[in-house]
Design an enzyme around this catalytic site. Sequence first.
Site, PDB file in Angstrom:
ATOM      1  N   ASP A 253       0.857  -1.165   0.000  1.00 26.51           N
ATOM      2  CA  ASP A 253       0.000   0.000   0.000  1.00 26.51           C
ATOM      3  C   ASP A 253       0.908   1.235   0.000  1.00 26.51           C
ATOM      4  OD1 ASP A 253      -3.256   0.464   1.523  1.00 26.51           O
ATOM      5  OD2 ASP A 253      -2.132   1.731   0.140  1.00 26.51           O
TER       6      ASP A 253
HETATM    7  C1  GLC Z   1      -4.325   4.264  -0.148  1.00 30.03           C
HETATM    8  C2  GLC Z   1      -5.256   3.111   0.189  1.00 30.03           C
HETATM    9  C3  GLC Z   1      -5.326   2.052  -0.870  1.00 30.03           C
HETATM   10  C4  GLC Z   1      -5.161   2.704  -2.238  1.00 30.03           C
HETATM   11  C5  GLC Z   1      -3.751   3.232  -2.317  1.00 30.03           C
HETATM   12  C6  GLC Z   1      -3.474   3.948  -3.655  1.00 30.03           C
HETATM   13  O1  GLC Z   1      -3.583   4.618   0.975  1.00 30.03           O
HETATM   14  O2  GLC Z   1      -5.045   2.446   1.429  1.00 30.03           O
HETATM   15  O3  GLC Z   1      -6.592   1.392  -0.727  1.00 30.03           O
HETATM   16  O4  GLC Z   1      -5.383   1.741  -3.262  1.00 30.03           O
HETATM   17  O5  GLC Z   1      -3.444   4.113  -1.243  1.00 30.03           O
HETATM   18  O6  GLC Z   1      -4.240   5.108  -3.722  1.00 30.03           O
END
Ligand code: GLC
Length: 682
Positions: A253
């Site tokens: 993430d």
């Molecule tokens: C965010 C979220 C995740 C998302 C990623 C990219 O922090 O936790 O669900 O896909 O970053 O935006």
Amino acid sequence: MTLRQKLSQLTQLDSSFFLKYGTSELTGPLHGMNIKEEDVACCGSVLGAIGADVTREIQEKHLAADPLKIPVLFMLDVIHGFRTIFPINLGLACAWEPETARQAAEISAKEAAASGIHVSFAPMEDLVRDPRWGRVMESTGEDPYLNSLYSAAFVKGFQGNDLREPDRVAACIKHIAGYGAAEAGRDYNTTEIGLNTLFEFYMPAYRAAVDAGAAMAMASFNALNGVPSTANRWLLNDILRKKWGFKGTVISDWGAVEKLRMHGVAKDRKEAAYKALNAGIDIEMMTSDYLQFGEELVREGKINEAEIDAAVLRVLDLKDRLGLFEDPYRSASADNEKLLLLCEEHRKAACEAAAKSMVLLENNGILPLKKGMRVALIGPFAEGKDILGGWGCTGRFDETVSVYDAVKASGYFSEVTAAYGAGFDGADDAELEKAVKTAENSDVAVLLIGEHQDMSGEAASRTDISLPAAQKKLFDKIVKTGKPVITVIFSGRPLLLSETAERSEALIQAWFPGTEGGRAVADLITGKTEPQGRLTMSFPRNMGQIPLYYNAFSTGRPVTGENPAERYLSKYIDSPNTPLYPFGYGLSYSHTEISGVSCEVSGDKATVTAEVKNTGERETTETVQIYIRDMYASVVRPVKQLKAFKKVRLMPGESEKIIFELGRESFSFYKEDGDLHFEGGR
Ligand code: GLC
């Protein structure tokens, strides 16, 4: 590929690194991450580039600069729509129609692919039990069986049968694992989940996505039983890859590799890179520890280059499955965008999905409203167009249909007036007065209130899920006019609605219904469509009951109703245990009766038959739900578990016989070894 080029392929940067390609500004955002220009030229994927012209420009420049000519992947959070926005997932789930979710994902993929997106960071299938957590809006609720059906449907919708089809995108199942169990509903917080519960409740929907062929998986921010998922080799390698057979790519993430230092399991960024690589994170999102320290880790023998090769191969395989080596541009074109984005067919699908997602919670018979009434629409969502909800992607408020627009256009009422009344953090007396006057000059007041969409979603946990004080004040004043009040709630989570329910003639949970949400509300209150939503997350009576979910264990001192006066039971002295509205609940404008229920058991199968009849005056859609209870097993079992459901549409007086076949899987359950067990019994 050199080792550094391989590490670049495993690095995901946001589009700002690319849009200023080859200019001195490149050193701007890069200096903090100490990335060289040639690293960007070999970078594997881009986050957040939007639009056919932008993605085509980046791809062209990239291919010109990359000595290896490896096309770059474009990834984006296309959660519940790209430009045509569907209801938030917790709303879509209330339709109890995975097929609707598949269609929504298919349309989202078509629009996203036309704008150059290759991978969507969806579906999010974190099971949820705590409405304090803002991301319940992205989930499909508290039941593993229903979540699993939705999870597979979303994957099928995004990916189709062949990722080479240019209007499909790769799905990414997230967030593995157990992110929705964040303690106290506080985002990114610790999760402690016993293995029985982890495998029985939290894991099935992720596994359903893997079985449906999801091309990617995202590790979650949270520490799971003491080990952050981003550094959790047991989770990402032993379970996801070995036990479930996942062959796709695993992405961290946002910045989660780096965050291993904050978790306190990596003393520095080099150890963070080591732990994430060793756990099985292929792509590092938005930090550059792999690039900074990967070569050193290999030189020191801490990481075997063969592991890096395997990770790179999975990324290249994803690009190959998408056909990028043959055609790096796929269906990305301004013409396709003009043709597809927000086209009438997509708007229609979004409107139908929104109507199915709304849940009628109370109705004393006032709904549907009578033709020719004078209706007052009051509240921030009367004319407000910010009803897309979190993760609204490229959806635009000015392209959204408000309730007022739709009600006015319906021509159903003799007069339609609107007043803002109050916002979310403070009420203005003049506005309140205007709202009261508007209500007084009407036959019925429709209050359209709830949370602002920024009050749910990521990093939007609330310690009190009541209506904002300003809205309570508005509600109170409108009810005091003595006019009949219909309340429509816009929110990304269950709110505390006990008082609202008591003092409203009717109550609708509209969630954040998306681009066509206003039309869906208008169609419901005028009776053009029938309410058919059923809740997939319990609505608590008060904060103290949370976490509250239907598929709980009995405990040794359950409240069974036989001995209500007894003190020593698992209960509160100041509140019932039951929710205000339970999982599976929802009303329609008609009434149905279920009769003739029988259950034939043969071996490890059960055939359940039931007759459902529409005993009311209006057409209706009923969702017949089958639950089981395993009365005795080697571990405690939920007092109730959804195992099948079927929606039936019935004209007045019509009845239908429904047959459910429950197989061995319905009576099996996961234990701490992560395997299904069948123990038989009653
Ligand atoms: C965010 C979220 C995740 C998302 C990623 C990219 O922090 O936790 O669900 O896909 O970053 O935006």
